[in-house]
Design a protein around this motif. Structure first.
Motif, PDB file in Angstrom:
ATOM      1  N   TYR A  69      97.809 -34.041  12.321  1.00 52.49           N
ATOM      2  CA  TYR A  69      98.483 -33.784  11.051  1.00 52.49           C
ATOM      3  C   TYR A  69      97.802 -34.584   9.952  1.00 52.49           C
ATOM      4  O   TYR A  69      97.723 -35.812  10.037  1.00 52.49           O
ATOM      5  CB  TYR A  69      99.971 -34.145  11.128  1.00 52.49           C
TER       6      TYR A  69
ATOM      7  N   ASN B 156      98.420 -27.049   2.815  1.00 52.77           N
ATOM      8  CA  ASN B 156      98.867 -26.781   4.183  1.00 52.77           C
ATOM      9  C   ASN B 156      97.895 -25.881   4.934  1.00 52.77           C
ATOM     10  O   ASN B 156      97.730 -26.027   6.150  1.00 52.77           O
ATOM     11  CB  ASN B 156     100.271 -26.163   4.164  1.00 52.77           C
TER      12      ASN B 156
ATOM     13  N   VAL C  29     103.915 -30.355   4.750  1.00 49.78           N
ATOM     14  CA  VAL C  29     104.383 -29.308   5.655  1.00 49.78           C
ATOM     15  C   VAL C  29     105.874 -29.028   5.476  1.00 49.78           C
ATOM     16  O   VAL C  29     106.340 -27.923   5.780  1.00 49.78           O
ATOM     17  CB  VAL C  29     104.076 -29.692   7.117  1.00 49.78           C
TER      18      VAL C  29
ATOM     19  N   ILE D 230      95.480 -17.867  10.196  1.00 47.90           N
ATOM     20  CA  ILE D 230      95.868 -18.795   9.120  1.00 47.90           C
ATOM     21  C   ILE D 230      95.590 -18.166   7.762  1.00 47.90           C
ATOM     22  O   ILE D 230      96.433 -18.198   6.851  1.00 47.90           O
ATOM     23  CB  ILE D 230      95.115 -20.133   9.259  1.00 47.90           C
TER      24      ILE D 230
ATOM     25  N   ASN E 172      95.337 -28.247   6.212  1.00 50.83           N
ATOM     26  CA  ASN E 172      95.945 -29.080   7.242  1.00 50.83           C
ATOM     27  C   ASN E 172      96.098 -28.313   8.552  1.00 50.83           C
ATOM     28  O   ASN E 172      95.836 -28.846   9.639  1.00 50.83           O
ATOM     29  CB  ASN E 172      97.306 -29.584   6.754  1.00 50.83           C
ATOM     30  N   GLU E 173      96.500 -27.056   8.448  1.00 52.03           N
ATOM     31  CA  GLU E 173      96.793 -26.281   9.643  1.00 52.03           C
ATOM     32  C   GLU E 173      95.548 -25.730  10.333  1.00 52.03           C
ATOM     33  O   GLU E 173      95.656 -25.073  11.367  1.00 52.03           O
ATOM     34  CB  GLU E 173      97.779 -25.159   9.305  1.00 52.03           C
ATOM     35  N   SER E 174      94.388 -26.049   9.801  1.00 50.37           N
ATOM     36  CA  SER E 174      93.147 -25.692  10.493  1.00 50.37           C
ATOM     37  C   SER E 174      92.697 -26.801  11.442  1.00 50.37           C
ATOM     38  O   SER E 174      91.628 -26.709  12.038  1.00 50.37           O
ATOM     39  CB  SER E 174      92.038 -25.405   9.480  1.00 50.37           C
TER      40      SER E 174
ATOM     41  N   TYR F 227      98.675 -17.212   5.155  1.00 46.67           N
ATOM     42  CA  TYR F 227      98.867 -17.822   3.838  1.00 46.67           C
ATOM     43  C   TYR F 227      98.644 -16.826   2.704  1.00 46.67           C
ATOM     44  O   TYR F 227      99.218 -16.981   1.621  1.00 46.67           O
ATOM     45  CB  TYR F 227      97.986 -19.067   3.691  1.00 46.67           C
TER      46      TYR F 227
ATOM     47  N   GLY G 211     104.020 -27.797  11.836  1.00 42.15           N
ATOM     48  CA  GLY G 211     103.134 -26.910  11.107  1.00 42.15           C
ATOM     49  C   GLY G 211     103.161 -25.515  11.704  1.00 42.15           C
ATOM     50  O   GLY G 211     103.485 -25.321  12.881  1.00 42.15           O
ATOM     51  N   SER G 212     102.796 -24.533  10.889  1.00 43.81           N
ATOM     52  CA  SER G 212     102.853 -23.138  11.336  1.00 43.81           C
ATOM     53  C   SER G 212     101.874 -22.848  12.462  1.00 43.81           C
ATOM     54  O   SER G 212     102.122 -21.968  13.292  1.00 43.81           O
ATOM     55  CB  SER G 212     102.559 -22.203  10.157  1.00 43.81           C
ATOM     56  N   HIS G 213     100.726 -23.563  12.484  1.00 44.31           N
ATOM     57  CA  HIS G 213      99.748 -23.327  13.550  1.00 44.31           C
ATOM     58  C   HIS G 213     100.323 -23.702  14.908  1.00 44.31           C
ATOM     59  O   HIS G 213     100.148 -22.987  15.890  1.00 44.31           O
ATOM     60  CB  HIS G 213      98.448 -24.080  13.271  1.00 44.31           C
ATOM     61  N   TRP G 214     101.029 -24.834  14.973  1.00 43.64           N
ATOM     62  CA  TRP G 214     101.677 -25.223  16.228  1.00 43.64           C
ATOM     63  C   TRP G 214     102.847 -24.295  16.553  1.00 43.64           C
ATOM     64  O   TRP G 214     103.142 -24.050  17.717  1.00 43.64           O
ATOM     65  CB  TRP G 214     102.134 -26.670  16.164  1.00 43.64           C
TER      66      TRP G 214
END
Length: 386
Positions: A247, A102, A92, A326, A105-107, A330, A185-188
Protein backbone atom coordinates in the motif's frame (compact mmCIF):
# COMPACT_ATOMS: atom_id res chain seq x y z
CA UNK A 1 -7.38 9.36 24.64
CA UNK A 2 -10.47 9.45 22.42
CA UNK A 3 -12.09 12.82 21.76
CA UNK A 4 -15.88 12.97 21.79
CA UNK A 5 -17.82 14.50 18.93
CA UNK A 6 -18.92 17.41 21.11
CA UNK A 7 -15.34 18.16 22.15
CA UNK A 8 -14.18 17.94 18.54
CA UNK A 9 -16.91 20.36 17.44
CA UNK A 10 -16.01 22.73 20.26
CA UNK A 11 -12.34 22.52 19.32
CA UNK A 12 -13.09 23.29 15.67
CA UNK A 13 -15.33 26.21 16.61
CA UNK A 14 -12.63 27.62 18.85
CA UNK A 15 -10.07 27.34 16.07
CA UNK A 16 -12.35 29.11 13.63
CA UNK A 17 -13.03 31.90 16.09
CA UNK A 18 -9.32 32.64 16.48
CA UNK A 19 -8.72 32.69 12.72
CA UNK A 20 -7.36 29.16 12.40
CA UNK A 21 -5.76 28.22 9.06
CA UNK A 22 -2.79 30.53 8.51
CA UNK A 23 0.60 29.49 9.82
CA UNK A 24 2.75 32.06 11.55
CA UNK A 25 6.55 31.91 11.67
CA UNK A 26 6.48 30.15 15.04
CA UNK A 27 3.35 28.04 14.64
CA UNK A 28 2.92 24.64 16.22
CA UNK A 29 1.20 22.57 13.55
CA UNK A 30 -1.26 19.80 14.39
CA UNK A 31 -0.72 16.45 12.65
CA UNK A 32 -3.50 13.85 12.62
CA UNK A 33 -2.60 10.15 12.50
CA UNK A 34 -4.97 7.19 12.32
CA UNK A 35 -2.63 4.78 14.12
CA UNK A 36 -2.48 4.43 17.92
CA UNK A 37 0.13 5.93 20.24
CA UNK A 38 3.33 3.89 20.39
CA UNK A 39 2.76 2.27 16.98
CA UNK A 40 5.54 2.33 14.40
CA UNK A 41 3.56 4.89 12.40
CA UNK A 42 3.43 7.08 15.50
CA UNK A 43 7.21 6.74 15.90
CA UNK A 44 7.76 7.71 12.26
CA UNK A 45 5.59 10.81 12.56
CA UNK A 46 7.17 11.80 15.88
CA UNK A 47 10.48 11.67 14.00
CA UNK A 48 8.88 13.82 11.30
CA UNK A 49 8.05 16.39 13.97
CA UNK A 50 11.70 16.37 15.06
CA UNK A 51 12.98 16.84 11.52
CA UNK A 52 10.57 19.69 10.82
CA UNK A 53 11.86 21.49 13.90
CA UNK A 54 15.47 20.71 12.94
CA UNK A 55 15.21 21.75 9.28
CA UNK A 56 13.26 24.95 10.08
CA UNK A 57 15.76 25.90 12.82
CA UNK A 58 12.94 25.81 15.33
CA UNK A 59 10.63 28.23 13.50
CA UNK A 60 8.04 25.45 13.07
CA UNK A 61 6.97 22.70 15.42
CA UNK A 62 4.62 19.77 14.88
CA UNK A 63 2.44 18.09 17.48
CA UNK A 64 1.33 14.58 16.52
CA UNK A 65 -2.18 13.42 17.48
CA UNK A 66 -2.20 9.60 17.11
CA UNK A 67 -5.78 8.31 16.81
CA UNK A 68 -7.21 11.19 18.82
CA UNK A 69 -7.83 14.36 16.84
CA UNK A 70 -9.19 12.48 13.80
CA UNK A 71 -9.75 8.86 12.86
CA UNK A 72 -8.19 7.46 9.68
CA UNK A 73 -11.48 7.90 7.81
CA UNK A 74 -11.80 11.54 8.93
CA UNK A 75 -8.31 12.80 8.08
CA UNK A 76 -8.88 13.91 4.48
CA UNK A 77 -11.87 16.08 5.36
CA UNK A 78 -10.21 17.16 8.59
CA UNK A 79 -7.13 18.51 6.83
CA UNK A 80 -9.28 20.09 4.13
CA UNK A 81 -11.41 21.89 6.70
CA UNK A 82 -8.53 22.91 8.97
CA UNK A 83 -9.24 20.68 11.97
CA UNK A 84 -5.67 19.45 11.44
CA UNK A 85 -2.88 21.31 9.68
CA UNK A 86 -1.24 18.10 8.43
CA UNK A 87 -2.52 14.55 8.09
CA UNK A 88 -1.32 11.05 7.28
CA UNK A 89 -4.07 10.37 4.80
CA UNK A 90 -5.02 7.11 3.07
CA UNK A 91 -6.46 7.81 -0.36
CA UNK A 92 -8.03 4.36 -0.70
CA UNK A 93 -10.75 5.38 1.78
CA UNK A 94 -11.87 8.07 -0.68
CA UNK A 95 -12.01 6.48 -4.17
CA UNK A 96 -14.05 9.25 -5.77
CA UNK A 97 -11.74 12.01 -4.51
CA UNK A 98 -8.32 10.50 -5.39
CA UNK A 99 -8.87 8.21 -8.42
CA UNK A 100 -5.58 8.93 -10.22
CA UNK A 101 -3.57 8.44 -7.03
CA UNK A 102 -5.42 5.21 -6.31
CA UNK A 103 -4.89 3.93 -9.85
CA UNK A 104 -1.12 4.16 -9.32
CA UNK A 105 -1.35 2.69 -5.83
CA UNK A 106 -3.40 -0.25 -7.03
CA UNK A 107 -0.79 -1.24 -9.60
CA UNK A 108 1.51 -2.34 -6.75
CA UNK A 109 0.89 -6.03 -7.38
CA UNK A 110 2.98 -5.63 -10.54
CA UNK A 111 5.94 -6.04 -8.19
CA UNK A 112 5.19 -9.78 -8.42
CA UNK A 113 6.15 -9.61 -12.10
CA UNK A 114 9.56 -7.95 -11.60
CA UNK A 115 12.94 -9.53 -10.82
CA UNK A 116 12.50 -11.18 -7.39
CA UNK A 117 16.24 -11.12 -6.69
CA UNK A 118 16.40 -7.35 -7.10
CA UNK A 119 13.27 -6.86 -5.01
CA UNK A 120 14.43 -8.77 -1.93
CA UNK A 121 14.10 -6.25 0.89
CA UNK A 122 13.90 -3.43 -1.68
CA UNK A 123 10.36 -3.58 -3.09
CA UNK A 124 8.83 -1.01 -0.75
CA UNK A 125 11.76 1.41 -1.19
CA UNK A 126 11.50 1.20 -4.97
CA UNK A 127 7.73 1.60 -5.10
CA UNK A 128 7.87 4.47 -2.59
CA UNK A 129 10.39 6.33 -4.72
CA UNK A 130 8.42 5.72 -7.90
CA UNK A 131 5.15 6.79 -6.28
CA UNK A 132 6.64 10.01 -4.91
CA UNK A 133 8.42 10.97 -8.14
CA UNK A 134 5.45 10.17 -10.36
CA UNK A 135 2.99 12.06 -8.16
CA UNK A 136 5.10 15.21 -8.05
CA UNK A 137 6.35 15.36 -11.64
CA UNK A 138 4.30 13.10 -13.93
CA UNK A 139 0.76 13.19 -12.56
CA UNK A 140 -0.78 16.66 -12.60
CA UNK A 141 -4.13 14.98 -12.05
CA UNK A 142 -2.88 13.58 -8.75
CA UNK A 143 -1.79 17.00 -7.52
CA UNK A 144 -5.11 18.45 -8.68
CA UNK A 145 -6.92 15.83 -6.57
CA UNK A 146 -5.13 17.09 -3.48
CA UNK A 147 -5.71 20.70 -4.47
CA UNK A 148 -9.46 20.11 -4.78
CA UNK A 149 -9.39 18.94 -1.16
CA UNK A 150 -7.49 22.07 -0.08
CA UNK A 151 -4.35 19.97 0.46
CA UNK A 152 -0.73 19.97 -0.67
CA UNK A 153 1.18 16.71 -1.08
CA UNK A 154 4.59 16.90 0.66
CA UNK A 155 5.58 13.31 1.52
CA UNK A 156 4.53 9.72 0.88
CA UNK A 157 4.11 6.62 3.02
CA UNK A 158 4.15 2.99 2.03
CA UNK A 159 3.70 -0.35 3.67
CA UNK A 160 5.83 -3.39 3.05
CA UNK A 161 4.51 -6.40 1.13
CA UNK A 162 1.00 -7.52 2.06
CA UNK A 163 0.00 -11.07 2.96
CA UNK A 164 -2.93 -12.87 4.53
CA UNK A 165 -3.40 -12.60 8.30
CA UNK A 166 -6.26 -14.92 9.21
CA UNK A 167 -8.15 -16.80 11.90
CA UNK A 168 -7.73 -20.14 10.06
CA UNK A 169 -5.24 -21.56 7.54
CA UNK A 170 -5.56 -20.09 4.02
CA UNK A 171 -2.95 -21.45 1.63
CA UNK A 172 -4.80 -22.61 -1.50
CA UNK A 173 -7.77 -21.80 -3.70
CA UNK A 174 -10.08 -24.19 -1.87
CA UNK A 175 -9.38 -22.54 1.48
CA UNK A 176 -9.75 -19.06 -0.03
CA UNK A 177 -13.23 -19.79 -1.38
CA UNK A 178 -15.93 -18.28 0.81
CA UNK A 179 -13.56 -16.40 3.12
CA UNK A 180 -14.47 -12.85 4.11
CA UNK A 181 -11.34 -10.77 3.63
CA UNK A 182 -10.62 -7.20 4.63
CA UNK A 183 -9.03 -5.44 1.66
CA UNK A 184 -7.27 -2.08 1.33
CA UNK A 185 -7.81 -1.49 -2.37
CA UNK A 186 -9.85 -2.53 -5.39
CA UNK A 187 -7.02 -4.67 -6.79
CA UNK A 188 -7.05 -6.87 -3.68
CA UNK A 189 -10.83 -6.88 -3.82
CA UNK A 190 -10.68 -8.20 -7.37
CA UNK A 191 -8.04 -10.76 -6.34
CA UNK A 192 -10.30 -12.01 -3.53
CA UNK A 193 -13.32 -12.27 -5.84
CA UNK A 194 -11.24 -14.00 -8.50
CA UNK A 195 -10.56 -16.84 -6.05
CA UNK A 196 -14.08 -17.03 -4.63
CA UNK A 197 -13.59 -14.98 -1.46
CA UNK A 198 -15.72 -12.05 -0.34
CA UNK A 199 -13.87 -8.71 -0.01
CA UNK A 200 -14.85 -6.41 2.83
CA UNK A 201 -13.88 -2.77 3.27
CA UNK A 202 -12.87 -1.82 6.81
CA UNK A 203 -10.56 0.96 7.95
CA UNK A 204 -7.35 0.10 9.77
CA UNK A 205 -9.04 1.10 13.03
CA UNK A 206 -11.78 -1.52 12.52
CA UNK A 207 -9.58 -4.49 11.59
CA UNK A 208 -8.97 -5.91 15.08
CA UNK A 209 -12.64 -5.82 16.01
CA UNK A 210 -13.63 -7.27 12.64
CA UNK A 211 -11.34 -10.28 13.13
CA UNK A 212 -12.23 -10.78 16.79
CA UNK A 213 -15.98 -10.72 16.12
CA UNK A 214 -15.82 -12.92 13.04
CA UNK A 215 -16.98 -10.18 10.69
CA UNK A 216 -13.93 -11.06 8.60
CA UNK A 217 -11.79 -14.19 8.39
CA UNK A 218 -8.61 -12.54 7.11
CA UNK A 219 -7.04 -9.18 6.55
CA UNK A 220 -4.75 -8.47 3.63
CA UNK A 221 -2.03 -6.47 5.33
CA UNK A 222 1.60 -6.58 6.41
CA UNK A 223 2.85 -8.67 9.35
CA UNK A 224 3.92 -5.60 11.33
CA UNK A 225 0.24 -4.94 12.05
CA UNK A 226 0.42 -7.82 14.50
CA UNK A 227 2.16 -5.22 16.65
CA UNK A 228 0.87 -1.85 15.47
CA UNK A 229 -2.82 -2.76 15.39
CA UNK A 230 -2.69 -5.50 18.04
CA UNK A 231 -3.74 -8.16 15.52
CA UNK A 232 -1.61 -10.78 17.31
CA UNK A 233 -4.49 -11.01 19.78
CA UNK A 234 -6.76 -12.62 17.19
CA UNK A 235 -4.72 -13.84 14.20
CA UNK A 236 -3.95 -17.57 14.27
CA UNK A 237 -2.50 -18.19 10.79
CA UNK A 238 -0.42 -16.19 8.30
CA UNK A 239 0.40 -16.74 4.64
CA UNK A 240 2.70 -13.86 3.80
CA UNK A 241 3.70 -14.65 0.21
CA UNK A 242 0.23 -13.94 -1.19
CA UNK A 243 -1.42 -11.88 -2.51
CA UNK A 244 1.61 -9.57 -2.55
CA UNK A 245 1.71 -5.94 -3.52
CA UNK A 246 1.84 -3.16 -0.96
CA UNK A 247 0.00 0.00 0.00
CA UNK A 248 1.56 3.27 -1.11
CA UNK A 249 -1.45 5.56 -1.58
CA UNK A 250 -0.79 7.53 1.57
CA UNK A 251 0.08 11.18 1.81
CA UNK A 252 2.42 10.99 4.81
CA UNK A 253 2.31 14.73 5.33
CA UNK A 254 -0.66 16.16 3.49
CA UNK A 255 -0.73 19.89 4.28
CA UNK A 256 -3.74 22.13 4.58
CA UNK A 257 -3.26 24.42 1.60
CA UNK A 258 -3.92 27.61 3.55
CA UNK A 259 -1.29 26.64 6.10
CA UNK A 260 1.23 25.72 3.36
CA UNK A 261 0.75 29.05 1.66
CA UNK A 262 1.28 30.84 4.97
CA UNK A 263 4.80 29.42 5.26
CA UNK A 264 7.92 31.15 4.02
CA UNK A 265 9.81 29.67 1.07
CA UNK A 266 12.54 28.60 3.46
CA UNK A 267 10.00 26.79 5.63
CA UNK A 268 8.41 25.07 2.63
CA UNK A 269 11.85 23.92 1.50
CA UNK A 270 12.47 22.54 5.00
CA UNK A 271 9.10 20.78 5.04
CA UNK A 272 10.03 18.96 1.84
CA UNK A 273 13.38 17.97 3.37
CA UNK A 274 11.48 16.55 6.34
CA UNK A 275 9.15 14.90 3.83
CA UNK A 276 12.07 13.13 2.16
CA UNK A 277 13.13 11.84 5.57
CA UNK A 278 9.65 10.57 6.41
CA UNK A 279 9.15 9.07 2.96
CA UNK A 280 12.35 7.08 3.55
CA UNK A 281 11.62 6.14 7.15
CA UNK A 282 8.13 4.88 6.30
CA UNK A 283 9.19 1.66 4.53
CA UNK A 284 12.49 1.36 6.39
CA UNK A 285 10.89 1.32 9.83
CA UNK A 286 8.44 -1.37 8.75
CA UNK A 287 11.22 -3.52 7.32
CA UNK A 288 13.11 -3.20 10.60
CA UNK A 289 9.97 -4.22 12.51
CA UNK A 290 9.39 -7.47 10.61
CA UNK A 291 11.70 -9.64 12.78
CA UNK A 292 9.94 -8.36 15.90
CA UNK A 293 6.55 -9.13 14.35
CA UNK A 294 7.60 -12.66 13.39
CA UNK A 295 9.01 -13.22 16.86
CA UNK A 296 5.69 -12.13 18.35
CA UNK A 297 3.86 -14.47 15.97
CA UNK A 298 5.97 -17.38 17.16
CA UNK A 299 5.43 -16.43 20.80
CA UNK A 300 1.65 -16.26 20.29
CA UNK A 301 1.56 -19.56 18.42
CA UNK A 302 0.54 -18.00 15.13
CA UNK A 303 1.24 -20.51 12.38
CA UNK A 304 3.15 -19.33 9.28
CA UNK A 305 2.29 -21.07 6.03
CA UNK A 306 3.76 -21.23 2.54
CA UNK A 307 1.13 -20.87 -0.17
CA UNK A 308 0.31 -23.64 -2.61
CA UNK A 309 2.56 -23.10 -5.70
CA UNK A 310 -0.54 -23.36 -7.87
CA UNK A 311 -2.04 -20.37 -6.04
CA UNK A 312 1.17 -18.38 -6.48
CA UNK A 313 1.15 -19.10 -10.22
CA UNK A 314 -2.53 -18.25 -10.51
CA UNK A 315 -1.94 -14.99 -8.60
CA UNK A 316 0.79 -13.92 -11.03
CA UNK A 317 -1.53 -14.68 -13.94
CA UNK A 318 -4.23 -12.61 -12.25
CA UNK A 319 -1.83 -9.66 -11.85
CA UNK A 320 -0.91 -9.71 -15.54
CA UNK A 321 -4.59 -9.49 -16.47
CA UNK A 322 -5.40 -6.97 -13.75
CA UNK A 323 -3.12 -4.25 -15.13
CA UNK A 324 -5.66 -3.82 -17.95
CA UNK A 325 -8.57 -4.25 -15.56
CA UNK A 326 -7.29 -1.35 -13.43
CA UNK A 327 -7.30 0.95 -16.45
CA UNK A 328 -10.84 -0.06 -17.44
CA UNK A 329 -12.09 0.08 -13.84
CA UNK A 330 -10.90 3.62 -13.23
CA UNK A 331 -12.08 4.81 -16.63
CA UNK A 332 -15.57 3.40 -16.09
CA UNK A 333 -16.04 4.16 -12.40
CA UNK A 334 -14.04 7.35 -11.91
CA UNK A 335 -13.54 8.92 -15.32
CA UNK A 336 -9.76 8.48 -15.48
CA UNK A 337 -8.96 9.17 -19.14
CA UNK A 338 -5.27 8.34 -19.52
CA UNK A 339 -4.98 5.34 -17.25
CA UNK A 340 -2.99 3.15 -19.65
CA UNK A 341 -0.59 5.96 -20.47
CA UNK A 342 -0.09 6.59 -16.74
CA UNK A 343 0.55 2.94 -15.87
CA UNK A 344 2.95 2.44 -18.78
CA UNK A 345 4.92 5.51 -17.76
CA UNK A 346 4.77 4.59 -14.08
CA UNK A 347 6.12 1.12 -14.85
CA UNK A 348 9.20 2.67 -16.44
CA UNK A 349 9.72 4.90 -13.40
CA UNK A 350 9.32 1.90 -11.09
CA UNK A 351 11.88 -0.17 -12.98
CA UNK A 352 14.30 2.74 -12.72
CA UNK A 353 13.74 2.92 -8.97
CA UNK A 354 14.32 -0.80 -8.53
CA UNK A 355 17.84 -0.13 -9.83
CA UNK A 356 18.30 3.09 -7.83
CA UNK A 357 17.68 1.45 -4.43
CA UNK A 358 19.95 -1.56 -4.93
CA UNK A 359 22.90 -0.08 -3.03
CA UNK A 360 20.88 1.60 -0.26
CA UNK A 361 21.88 0.24 3.15
CA UNK A 362 20.48 2.74 5.65
CA UNK A 363 17.53 5.10 6.11
CA UNK A 364 19.94 8.02 5.83
CA UNK A 365 21.08 6.83 2.41
CA UNK A 366 17.46 6.35 1.34
CA UNK A 367 16.54 9.84 2.54
CA UNK A 368 19.43 11.33 0.57
CA UNK A 369 18.38 9.41 -2.52
CA UNK A 370 14.77 10.59 -2.24
CA UNK A 371 15.92 14.16 -1.60
CA UNK A 372 18.41 14.27 -4.47
CA UNK A 373 16.19 12.52 -7.01
CA UNK A 374 12.77 13.89 -6.02
CA UNK A 375 12.01 16.44 -3.33
CA UNK A 376 14.93 18.83 -3.92
CA UNK A 377 13.65 19.36 -7.48
CA UNK A 378 10.33 20.86 -6.35
CA UNK A 379 10.11 24.64 -6.89
CA UNK A 380 8.89 25.83 -3.49
CA UNK A 381 8.21 29.33 -4.87
CA UNK A 382 5.35 28.01 -7.00
CA UNK A 383 4.43 24.54 -5.74
CA UNK A 384 1.03 24.50 -4.03
CA UNK A 385 0.74 28.29 -4.29
CA UNK A 386 -2.00 28.82 -6.85
Amino acid sequence: MAITKSVTRAFLLAMLLIGFGQASASETLRLALGYPPGSKADEVMQKYAETVKQYTDGSLSVKVYPMSLLSAAEISDGVRDGIADIGVMYTVYFPAMYPHTNLLNESAMQLLLLDPEKLKGKAAMAFEGAMSEFTLFHCPECLEEYEKQNQVYTANATSISYGLLCTSPVTNEKQLKGKRIRVAGSHWSRWAKHFGATPTSLTINETLEGLSQGVIDCSITSPVELINLGLAEVVTDMTLAIPGGLYAGASAAGFNKNVWQGLTESQRHAILRAGASTTALSPWSSLEQVPQALELAEKEGIKQHAPDPALVKATREFVEQDMNTIVNYYAKNHGVKRGKEMLDSFHDVLVRWVDLVQDVDSPEELEKLYWDEIFSKVDVATYGMK
